[in-house]
Design an enzyme around this catalytic site. Structure first.
Site, PDB file in Angstrom:
ATOM      1  N   ASP A  67       0.854  -1.192   0.000  1.00 46.68           N
ATOM      2  CA  ASP A  67       0.000   0.000   0.000  1.00 46.68           C
ATOM      3  C   ASP A  67       0.889   1.241   0.000  1.00 46.68           C
ATOM      4  O   ASP A  67       1.660   1.450   0.933  1.00 46.68           O
ATOM      5  CB  ASP A  67      -0.889  -0.057   1.257  1.00 46.68           C
ATOM      6  CG  ASP A  67      -1.626   1.252   1.497  1.00 46.68           C
ATOM      7  OD1 ASP A  67      -1.817   2.016   0.528  1.00 46.68           O
ATOM      8  OD2 ASP A  67      -2.022   1.486   2.657  1.00 46.68           O
TER       9      ASP A  67
ATOM     10  N   ASN B  34      -0.160   4.532  -0.184  1.00 47.80           N
ATOM     11  CA  ASN B  34      -0.699   5.806   0.312  1.00 47.80           C
ATOM     12  C   ASN B  34      -1.374   5.710   1.679  1.00 47.80           C
ATOM     13  O   ASN B  34      -2.078   6.628   2.099  1.00 47.80           O
ATOM     14  CB  ASN B  34      -1.660   6.413  -0.716  1.00 47.80           C
ATOM     15  CG  ASN B  34      -2.859   5.506  -0.947  1.00 47.80           C
ATOM     16  OD1 ASN B  34      -2.910   4.391  -0.420  1.00 47.80           O
ATOM     17  ND2 ASN B  34      -3.825   5.964  -1.707  1.00 47.80           N
TER      18      ASN B  34
ATOM     19  N   ASP C   2     -10.268 -15.567 -16.720  1.00 49.07           N
ATOM     20  CA  ASP C   2     -11.061 -16.053 -15.596  1.00 49.07           C
ATOM     21  C   ASP C   2     -12.177 -16.989 -16.091  1.00 49.07           C
ATOM     22  O   ASP C   2     -12.897 -16.645 -17.034  1.00 49.07           O
ATOM     23  CB  ASP C   2     -11.671 -14.824 -14.894  1.00 49.07           C
ATOM     24  CG  ASP C   2     -12.336 -15.147 -13.569  1.00 49.07           C
ATOM     25  OD1 ASP C   2     -11.626 -15.564 -12.645  1.00 49.07           O
ATOM     26  OD2 ASP C   2     -13.568 -14.965 -13.455  1.00 49.07           O
TER      27      ASP C   2
ATOM     28  N   GLU D  45      -8.287 -20.055 -16.817  1.00 54.52           N
ATOM     29  CA  GLU D  45      -8.616 -20.679 -15.541  1.00 54.52           C
ATOM     30  C   GLU D  45      -9.794 -21.609 -15.760  1.00 54.52           C
ATOM     31  O   GLU D  45     -10.894 -21.182 -16.120  1.00 54.52           O
ATOM     32  CB  GLU D  45      -8.989 -19.645 -14.479  1.00 54.52           C
ATOM     33  CG  GLU D  45      -9.239 -20.316 -13.137  1.00 54.52           C
ATOM     34  CD  GLU D  45     -10.317 -19.660 -12.289  1.00 54.52           C
ATOM     35  OE1 GLU D  45     -10.351 -19.921 -11.088  1.00 54.52           O
ATOM     36  OE2 GLU D  45     -11.154 -18.901 -12.827  1.00 54.52           O
TER      37      GLU D  45
HETATM   38  C1  GLC Z   1     -12.395 -17.189 -10.507  1.00 52.02           C
HETATM   39  C2  GLC Z   1     -11.572 -16.339  -9.586  1.00 52.02           C
HETATM   40  C3  GLC Z   1     -12.322 -16.137  -8.310  1.00 52.02           C
HETATM   41  C4  GLC Z   1     -13.623 -15.442  -8.619  1.00 52.02           C
HETATM   42  C5  GLC Z   1     -14.410 -16.215  -9.682  1.00 52.02           C
HETATM   43  C6  GLC Z   1     -15.523 -15.386 -10.242  1.00 52.02           C
HETATM   44  O1  GLC Z   1     -12.566 -18.462 -10.002  1.00 52.02           O
HETATM   45  O2  GLC Z   1     -10.315 -16.921  -9.383  1.00 52.02           O
HETATM   46  O3  GLC Z   1     -11.581 -15.403  -7.380  1.00 52.02           O
HETATM   47  O4  GLC Z   1     -14.390 -15.329  -7.462  1.00 52.02           O
HETATM   48  O5  GLC Z   1     -13.604 -16.569 -10.762  1.00 52.02           O
HETATM   49  O6  GLC Z   1     -15.013 -14.375 -11.071  1.00 52.02           O
HETATM   50 CA    CA Z   2      -3.464   2.190  -1.093  1.00 52.59          CA
END
Ligand code: GLC
Ligand code: CA
Length: 562
Positions: free
Chosen positions: A34, A36, A222, A282
């Site tokens: 972080d 800020n 994703d 994924e």
């Molecule tokens: C994937 C991501 C997860 C998210 C889901 C919905 O599995 O890794 O974190 O909640 O997709 O987008």
């Molecule tokens: Ca921040």
């Protein structure tokens, strides 16, 4: 300029691209650093810590970063609910901060992979806001809307089919404004986009083009295997057994539809117009066999089969054998032990009593796991914090941030993903170098002793184990691109394999037990002896291995013939 695209044939002997030889490091922007003092990690914080990753003699030595979503989002799923695909969430900074981050990575020889969440948007995305207004709006068909087929005997509106949300409950939510149900694989605040609508497809592929123009090197897609649902939205057949309502049906119609293949080729043809770019998909709730089906040249797929494996040499031997059989020599695996969704592997693999603070044996196991992850065939994906063997945070359910954790019940079992999203401890002291303010999640309880600065100073730390392994890997073609053969090790607690690329070879032996082990090595016809190139325990480099190898308790050993 990046190199020319490699031939479409991964495997020893072929040209290899960075996403095969390299190691990718996942950053969860909210929790890395972080800049800020608002307690939330941000892009400038990441940029300030890039030397930890690459470019300095004492950097970890990774080849790419993958940034979890940093787009504007109401954060119902911490950025996996995107309200603007082309913007940067002001909490994390600006587009200029993003450009500085990309520049900082590229200057250190690192690629940048961003997370694209194209199955669903946020319900606050202007497309959904328009879509819900009426059935004749230009965006009406951008999401999956259906009438209710009528009312049940109790007077409840019936859903269009029996599909469930992965985050619990029905996947259909009634919208009063439009007077129809809309579909969401995840939360009601994450409506699924309608990929069958050509205008949606064009808009989303445009997002891909725009980020390519902005200089990113790849995308983590994703849940890409749920983009398409059955065209007729047929109900899934029921199934007996399993924990929770999701597993009481066979998910035939709500994922893995044949239309996906054509989209993957189109996506690839876009990505391939720029040399050296890649995608990694994924796989959502998928098996190894699905991964093999959906892999394509320059497209990796996470199969997650390593994540469910307990601390057992026999179990890992079986999993590696199953993966080798499915991936063969043509397909390139992506190897993951931890990510932002799963319990951290240092905790999964820990002995009883390890707890939040960790233990010496737990760290010894984490080192063995590091050897496995960084030497088995495929591209390793590290998750921030694993290089110091960070353990799970322990957060009571009542204080959970993770939305599905708050919805969990008997029909919907869920773990709290907050546990894997703790702030990165950089050094001892208030805020642990993560933030000058109050971190959004509590700091790991052991931050005063388990942190980057402290481990950097200890030659024997998990961090220095990762650094040495990454250096060995980048100097050893067999470890980067070699074929993989399991070796029978004559001890059920020892996992062994050989990697080979041309004349280069490496032998990996992992003792999962807390006792010494003695291994009879099968003869492989070579006149050169194996010599230790790396060990997680005390062993002189160059130490020659005989036919009988004595391994220390929890020793991870890599030997080469150099
Ligand atoms: C994937 C991501 C997860 C998210 C889901 C919905 O599995 O890794 O974190 O909640 O997709 O987008
Ligand atoms: Ca921040």
């Amino acid at each position: 300029m990046p190199a020319q695209p490699p031939p479409e044939r991964p495997g020893a002997g072929a040209e290899h691209d960075w996403w095969q030889t390299g190691v990718v490091y996942e950053i969860y922007p909210r929790s890395f650093a972080d800049s800020n003092g608002d307690g939330i990690g941000d892009l400038a914080g990441i940029t300030a810590h890039l030397d930890h990753l690459a470019g300095q003699p004492d950097s970890l030595g990774v080849d790419a970063v993958w940034l979890s979503p940093f787009y504007p989002s109401p954060d119902h799923d911490f950025g996996y609910d995107v309200a603007d695909y082309l913007g940067v969430n002001p909490k994390y900074g600006s587009l200029a901060d993003f450009e500085r981050l990309v520049e900082g990575c590229h200057r250190r020889g690192m690629k940048v992979v961003i997370d694209l969440v194209l199955n669903h948007s946020s319900s606050e995305h202007p497309w959904f806001q328009a879509s819900r207004t009426s059935r004749s709006d230009p965006y009406a068909d951008w999401y999956i809307w259906r009438d209710s087929p009528g009312r049940s005997v109790t007077g409840r509106r019936r859903s269009p089919n029996n599909w469930r949300s992965w985050f619990g409950g029905s996947a259909w939510t009634w919208d009063e404004v439009r007077g129809q149900f809309y579909y969401h694989t995840f939360l009601p605040q994450q409506p699924d986009l309608n990929w069958r609508n050509p205008a949606v497809r064009e808009a989303l592929l445009n997002v891909v083009e725009t980020w390519l123009d902005r200089g990113v090197d790849g995308f983590r897609m994703d849940v890409f295997n749920v983009f398409f649902k059955d065209a007729q939205l047929r109900s899934n057949p029921r199934r007996v057994g399993g924990r929770g309502a999701w597993s009481w049906q066979r998910h035939l119609h709500d994922r893995n539809q044949p239309e996906l293949h054509d989209l993957l080729s189109q996506l690839r043809s876009i990505v391939d117009t720029r040399p050296g770019r890649m995608t990694v998909g994924e796989l959502f709730d998928g098996m190894l066999a699905d991964a093999a089906q959906l892999i394509a040249p320059r497209h990796l797929v996470f199969d997650f089969s390593l994540i469910g494996v307990p601390w057992s040499a026999a179990a890992f031997t079986r999993t590696l054998a199953a993966r080798d059989a499915v991936f063969g020599t043509e397909r390139w695996p992506a190897n993951v032990l931890s990510n932002h969704d799963q319990p951290r592997h240092a905790s999964r693999f820990a002995p009883p009593g390890d707890g939040a603070a960790g233990s010496t044996e737990g760290d010894a196991r984490a080192k063995v796991a590091a050897v496995l992850l960084l030497t088995m065939r495929g591209t390793p994906f590290l998750y921030y914090g694993e290089e110091i063997a960070l353990r799970n945070l322990s957060i009571p359910k009542a204080q959970a941030f993770d939305p599905p954790a708050r919805r969990a019940n008997f029909l919907f079992r869920w773990w709290n993903r907050d546990q894997a999203r703790g702030p990165m401890p950089w050094r001892a002291g208030p805020g642990a170098g993560f933030s000058a303010g109050r971190p959004w999640l509590p700091l790991p309880s052991e931050a005063a002793t388990r942190n980057v600065e402290r481990q950097a100073a200890d030659p024997d730390s998990v961090l220095n184990t990762y650094r040495r392994l990454l250096a060995l890997r980048s100097a050893t073609p067999a470890l980067q691109v070699g074929s993989q053969h399991l070796v029978a090790t004559s001890d059920a607690d020892v996992l062994g394999y050989v990697r080979r690329a041309g004349d280069d070879a490496a032998l990996v032996l992992l003792n999962f037990a807390r006792r010494p082990a003695s291994i009879a090595l099968p003869k492989d016809g070579s006149r050169e002896p194996w010599r230790a190139a790396f060990s997680t325990r005390d062993r002189a480099p160059g130490d020659m291995l005989g036919d009988e190898v004595a391994l220390a308790p929890l020793e991870g050993l890599v030997a080469t013939r150099a």
